[in-house]
Design an enzyme around this catalytic site. Structure first.
Site, PDB file in Angstrom:
ATOM      1  N   GLU A   1       1.669  -8.378   8.110  1.00 40.83           N
ATOM      2  CA  GLU A   1       1.656  -6.798   8.321  1.00 40.83           C
ATOM      3  C   GLU A   1       3.302  -6.119   7.543  1.00 40.83           C
ATOM      4  O   GLU A   1       3.063  -5.623   6.985  1.00 40.83           O
ATOM      5  CB  GLU A   1       1.836  -6.527   9.619  1.00 40.83           C
ATOM      6  CG  GLU A   1       1.640  -6.445  10.981  1.00 40.83           C
ATOM      7  CD  GLU A   1       0.242  -6.415  10.962  1.00 40.83           C
ATOM      8  OE1 GLU A   1      -1.467  -7.246  10.587  1.00 40.83           O
ATOM      9  OE2 GLU A   1      -0.495  -5.657  10.418  1.00 40.83           O
TER      10      GLU A   1
ATOM     11  N   ASP B   1      -7.861   0.303 -25.481  1.00 39.88           N
ATOM     12  CA  ASP B   1      -7.892  -0.167 -24.335  1.00 39.88           C
ATOM     13  C   ASP B   1      -8.294   1.420 -24.003  1.00 39.88           C
ATOM     14  O   ASP B   1      -8.265   2.327 -24.381  1.00 39.88           O
ATOM     15  CB  ASP B   1      -6.888  -0.157 -23.643  1.00 39.88           C
ATOM     16  CG  ASP B   1      -6.394  -1.331 -23.687  1.00 39.88           C
ATOM     17  OD1 ASP B   1      -5.291  -2.001 -22.899  1.00 39.88           O
ATOM     18  OD2 ASP B   1      -7.023  -2.838 -23.785  1.00 39.88           O
TER      19      ASP B   1
ATOM     20  N   PRO C   1       0.954  -1.193   0.131  1.00 40.80           N
ATOM     21  CA  PRO C   1       0.064  -0.265   0.142  1.00 40.80           C
ATOM     22  C   PRO C   1       1.110   1.491  -0.035  1.00 40.80           C
ATOM     23  O   PRO C   1       0.277   2.171  -0.206  1.00 40.80           O
ATOM     24  CB  PRO C   1      -0.971   0.024   1.420  1.00 40.80           C
ATOM     25  CG  PRO C   1      -0.934  -1.478   2.260  1.00 40.80           C
ATOM     26  CD  PRO C   1       0.210  -1.843   1.198  1.00 40.80           C
TER      27      PRO C   1
ATOM     28  N   ARG D   1      -0.608  -7.567 -21.237  1.00 37.86           N
ATOM     29  CA  ARG D   1      -1.414  -7.282 -22.288  1.00 37.86           C
ATOM     30  C   ARG D   1      -0.248  -6.282 -23.018  1.00 37.86           C
ATOM     31  O   ARG D   1      -1.047  -5.733 -24.508  1.00 37.86           O
ATOM     32  CB  ARG D   1      -3.354  -6.704 -21.618  1.00 37.86           C
ATOM     33  CG  ARG D   1      -3.836  -7.696 -20.917  1.00 37.86           C
ATOM     34  CD  ARG D   1      -4.957  -5.663 -19.946  1.00 37.86           C
ATOM     35  NE  ARG D   1      -6.270  -6.861 -21.629  1.00 37.86           N
ATOM     36  CZ  ARG D   1      -6.648  -5.642 -22.156  1.00 37.86           C
ATOM     37  NH1 ARG D   1      -4.881  -4.656 -21.890  1.00 37.86           N
ATOM     38  NH2 ARG D   1      -6.711  -5.622 -22.975  1.00 37.86           N
TER      39      ARG D   1
END
Ligand code: 4FV
Length: 251
Positions: A115, A168, A88, A153
Site C-alpha cells: 500500500e 525530442d 501516485p 537521455r
C-alpha cells in the site's frame, strides 16, 4: 550521474541496465546505476520490510526502519544525491522535470510496494515525490525505470548526434514531427516528397508544420501553455484561414 534504486526486487533492474541507451551510458561512464535491496537494511533474520497498517484495513505498509537506514547509508556514501519517492501522490513526471533532475549528481529512487511506505519517511527523508501517471502500480520499480530512462537521455553526450535530445517531443513544448524511413513507397503510400528533396530549409519548415499540426490535433493543451514563435503562429493562422474559407463556402 548516480542512480540508486531502493527496492525489494533489485533483480527487476538487471535487464534494464543491459539494453539500449541506458547500457551505452553505463559503458561510457555517463551514469552509475545500481539497485539496492531494502532487505539488506533489516535487522531481523526474516528480513521483514512490511507490516500491517495502524488503524486496520487491507494490505501492508513498508516499515520505516529499513528504509531510513538504507536512505541514510546511501546518502552518506554518495554525497549530492536527492531522494525520490515514486508514488501516485507525486508531481506528474514530465520532460521539464527530467531536464531538471539530470542536473543533480545523483538520485536515490525509493520503490514502494504494497500500500506504500510509512509516512514518516516522506516527512524527513524524501526530496521529491514523483508520479508517472494517475494509475496505481503494484510497485515503484517500473516508475523508477521510467524516470532513470528519461533523465539519462537528458545527460549531455548520452544521446549520439543521430538522436539528440533537442529533437525530442516536448523539447520545445511541441510533439515531434512525423518520421519516415525507407522504403519510399510502402503499401502504395509515399513518403512526403519534400523529405526527399534535400532542401534543408523546406524540410525544416515541413517538420515544424507537422509538429505544430500534430500538437494542435493531439495535444492542444501543449499549444495553450507554450509561447509560439512567429513561424508557429503563421502556421496556425494559415490553417485557420483554410478552415474559414471552407466554412464560408458552406454558408
Ligand atoms: C506509482 C505511480 C505507483 C503505489 C503503491 C506502488 C504504487 C505501490 N509510482 N507513479 N503511479 N506506485 O502507482 O509512481 O507501493
Amino acid at each position: 550521474m548516480y542512480f540508486i534504486a531502493l527496492t525489494i526486487f533489485p533483480e527487476m533492474f538487471d535487464l534494464f541496465w543491459n539494453h539500449g541507451i541506458v547500457r551505452r551510458a553505463i559503458e561510457h561512464k555517463k551514469i552509475f546505476p545500481s539497485a539496492v535491496n531494502i532487505r539488506d537494511y533489516t535487522k531481523d533474520r526474516h528480513q521483514v520490510t512490511d507490516d500491517r497498517p495502524y488503524g486496520g484495513g487491507s494490505g501492508m505498509v513498508m516499515k520505516p526502519e529499513p528504509l531510513a537506514a538504507a536512505i541514510r547509508d546511501i546518502a552518506r556514501k554518495q554525497s549530492g544525491t536527492k531522494t525520490v519517492l515514486l508514488t501516485p501522490q507525486g508531481q506528474i513526471f514530465n520532460q521539464e522535470m527530467a531536464r531538471t533532475l539530470a542536473l543533480s549528481e545523483g538520485l536515490i529512487l525509493v520503490c514502494g510496494r504494497y500500500e506504500g511506505i510509512d509516512e514518516r519517511i516522506c516527512d524527513d527523508l524524501i526530496h521529491y515525490e514523483i508520479s508517472i501517471g494517475d494509475y496505481v502500480l503494484t510497485g515503484g520499480e517500473l516508475a523508477a525505470m521510467v524516470v532513470i530512462d528519461a533523465v539519462t537521455r537528458q545527460i549531455p553526450d548520452v544521446l549520439g548526434g543521430e538522436d539528440a535530445a533537442e529533437m525530442d517531443s516536448f523539447s520545445d513544448g511541441l510533439l515531434e514531427h512525423a518520421q519516415y524511413t525507407r522504403p519510399e513507397i510502402f503499401e502504395g503510400r509515399e513518403v512526403p516528397q519534400v523529405l526527399l528533396s534535400g532542401h534543408h530549409r523546406e524540410i525544416e519548415n515541413w517538420r515544424m508544420e507537422s509538429s505544430v499540426m500534430r500538437t494542435l490535433l493531439k495535444r492542444p493543451d501543449l499549444l495553450q501553455k507554450k509561447s509560439l514563435n512567429r513561424q508557429q503562429r503563421d502556421i496556425l493562422a494559415k490553417w485557420r484561414h483554410k478552415i474559414e474559407k471552407i466554412l464560408d463556402s458552406h454558408k
